[in-house]
Design an enzyme around this catalytic site. Structure first.
Site, PDB file in Angstrom:
ATOM      1  N   TRP A  10       2.015  -7.235   5.571  1.00  0.00           N
ATOM      2  CA  TRP A  10       3.004  -6.558   6.433  1.00  0.00           C
ATOM      3  C   TRP A  10       3.287  -5.129   5.973  1.00  0.00           C
ATOM      4  O   TRP A  10       3.956  -4.383   6.661  1.00  0.00           O
ATOM      5  CB  TRP A  10       4.322  -7.344   6.429  1.00  0.00           C
ATOM      6  CG  TRP A  10       4.275  -8.657   7.137  1.00  0.00           C
ATOM      7  CD1 TRP A  10       3.181  -9.284   7.672  1.00  0.00           C
ATOM      8  CD2 TRP A  10       5.391  -9.524   7.392  1.00  0.00           C
ATOM      9  NE1 TRP A  10       3.551 -10.476   8.232  1.00  0.00           N
ATOM     10  CE2 TRP A  10       4.901 -10.647   8.073  1.00  0.00           C
ATOM     11  CE3 TRP A  10       6.761  -9.463   7.095  1.00  0.00           C
ATOM     12  CZ2 TRP A  10       5.720 -11.701   8.478  1.00  0.00           C
ATOM     13  CZ3 TRP A  10       7.589 -10.502   7.484  1.00  0.00           C
ATOM     14  CH2 TRP A  10       7.066 -11.613   8.177  1.00  0.00           C
ATOM     15  N   GLU A  97      -3.690   1.655  -0.600  1.00  0.00           N
ATOM     16  CA  GLU A  97      -2.463   2.467  -0.551  1.00  0.00           C
ATOM     17  C   GLU A  97      -1.834   2.551  -1.939  1.00  0.00           C
ATOM     18  O   GLU A  97      -1.254   3.573  -2.305  1.00  0.00           O
ATOM     19  CB  GLU A  97      -1.497   1.887   0.492  1.00  0.00           C
ATOM     20  CG  GLU A  97      -1.989   2.186   1.906  1.00  0.00           C
ATOM     21  CD  GLU A  97      -1.578   1.185   2.965  1.00  0.00           C
ATOM     22  OE1 GLU A  97      -0.632   0.412   2.746  1.00  0.00           O
ATOM     23  OE2 GLU A  97      -2.221   1.176   4.036  1.00  0.00           O
ATOM     24  N   GLU A 167     -12.093  -3.710   1.658  1.00  0.00           N
ATOM     25  CA  GLU A 167     -11.348  -2.923   2.639  1.00  0.00           C
ATOM     26  C   GLU A 167     -11.796  -1.464   2.575  1.00  0.00           C
ATOM     27  O   GLU A 167     -11.280  -0.692   1.748  1.00  0.00           O
ATOM     28  CB  GLU A 167      -9.845  -3.000   2.349  1.00  0.00           C
ATOM     29  CG  GLU A 167      -9.274  -4.383   2.436  1.00  0.00           C
ATOM     30  CD  GLU A 167      -7.803  -4.350   2.839  1.00  0.00           C
ATOM     31  OE1 GLU A 167      -7.465  -5.031   3.813  1.00  0.00           O
ATOM     32  OE2 GLU A 167      -7.018  -3.624   2.218  1.00  0.00           O
ATOM     33  N   GLY A 233      -3.661  -6.054   8.373  1.00  0.00           N
ATOM     34  CA  GLY A 233      -2.451  -5.224   8.290  1.00  0.00           C
ATOM     35  C   GLY A 233      -1.711  -5.236   9.608  1.00  0.00           C
ATOM     36  O   GLY A 233      -0.970  -6.165   9.936  1.00  0.00           O
ATOM     37  N   GLY A 234      -1.934  -4.205  10.413  1.00  0.00           N
ATOM     38  CA  GLY A 234      -1.196  -4.016  11.665  1.00  0.00           C
ATOM     39  C   GLY A 234      -1.125  -5.257  12.543  1.00  0.00           C
ATOM     40  O   GLY A 234      -0.040  -5.608  13.052  1.00  0.00           O
TER      41      GLY A 234
HETATM   42  C1  PEP Z   1      -4.436  -3.581   5.206  1.00  0.00           C
HETATM   43  O1  PEP Z   1      -3.357  -3.030   5.114  1.00  0.00           O
HETATM   44  O2  PEP Z   1      -4.865  -4.240   4.253  1.00  0.00           O
HETATM   45  C2  PEP Z   1      -5.188  -3.464   6.448  1.00  0.00           C
HETATM   46  C3  PEP Z   1      -6.379  -3.972   6.491  1.00  0.00           C
HETATM   47  O3  PEP Z   1      -4.563  -2.819   7.495  1.00  0.00           O
HETATM   48  P1  PEP Z   1      -5.055  -2.751   9.034  1.00  0.00           P
HETATM   49  O4  PEP Z   1      -5.459  -4.131   9.422  1.00  0.00           O
HETATM   50  O5  PEP Z   1      -3.867  -2.265   9.785  1.00  0.00           O
HETATM   51  O6  PEP Z   1      -6.208  -1.813   9.059  1.00  0.00           O
END
Ligand code: PEP
Length: 251
Positions: A10, A97, A167, A233-234
């Site tokens: 989140w 991040e 990622e 994530g989103g």
């Molecule tokens: C994440 O924050 O690990 C991520 C994969 O974000 P999103 O799915 O929004 O790209």
């Protein structure tokens, strides 16, 4: 056969009421999500509420980060043992991040992975290259460096209970997803690195893909041989989307 896992990150989102609705919608659908591990990683402050809402379901909760020290004068930090005390069984480590905005080095990520394991948490270790690194043909060397740092400090003992999430930084929150082929290539590389250390662990470990996963691109990604689920994530902030992604992973 590896059991798929889908984790929702989140990030710094969610009020108590939003979390309440979101988790309730998800737990209502929990019985339709068989043969799948689902992990919800809310902001620290929402963990007790989410853990309570998940009681009696198969859903697990996780932190998004941890401090390497167990307690003491570390203002603003949360330790692994505190996460365990509040009902978490997973923790995300080394999210890009954290690496990019908070300067977490490979060494610190490796230390956090070892700490998480020592506390009884299952680390979800994030690795991945930036766009510049990909464009310069450095994807493999960057990912290898990040994975090796963890193996060297934390040892193969942290796996297979631990999880790796590939990622690519350029795909996180950008709407730009790695193609299934690009993702599979790196997943195979990661599994290959682990195989050099221990072939049983390599066969068992779950490697998740993360980076703009949505209900429409999840089926192709999750169909790849070495992709065992996703770190979302989103789309984890919308129950319908997150559930659709989870259902894809069970097929
Ligand atoms: C994440 O924050 O690990 C991520 C994969 O974000 P999103 O799915 O929004 O790209």
């Amino acid at each position: 056969m590896r059991r798929p896992l889908v984790a929702g990150n989140w990030k710094m989102n969610g009020t108590t009421s939003h979390a309440w609705r979101l988790v309730n919608e998800m737990t209502d659908a929990a019985s339709s999500l068989e043969a799948l591990d689902v992990v919800i990683c809310p902001p620290f402050i929402l963990i007790p509420q989410v853990v309570k809402q998940c009681e009696g379901t198969e859903f697990a909760a996780g932190g998004q980060n941890l401090e390497v020290h167990a307690e003491g004068a570390y203002t603003g930090e949360i330790s692994g043992s505190m996460l365990v005390d509040h009902g978490c069984s997973f923790v995300i480590v080394g999210h890009s991040e954290r690496r990019n905005l908070y300067g977490e080095s490979d060494a610190l990520v490796a230390e956090k992975t070892a700490t998480a394991h020592a506390c009884g948490l299952r680390p979800i270790v994030c690795v991945g290259e930036t766009l510049e690194e990909r464009e310069n043909g450095r994807t493999a060397s960057v990912v290898e460096r990040q994975v090796r740092a963890v193996i060297e400090r934390a040892g193969m003992g942290v796996f297979p209970a631990g999880i790796v999430a590939y990622e690519p930084v350029w795909a996180i929150g950008t709407g730009q997803t790695a193609t299934p082929r690009q993702a599979q290539e790196v997943h195979a590389l990661i599994r290959g690195l682990l195989r050099q250390e221990n072939s049983d662990v390599a066969a068992q470990i779950r490697i998740l893909y993360g980076g703009s996963v949505k209900p429409d691109n999840a089926p192709e990604l999750f169909a790849e041989e070495d992709i065992d689920g996703g770190l979302i994530g989103g789309a984890s902030l919308e129950a319908a989307d997150f559930l659709a992604i989870c259902r894809t992973a069970t097929h």
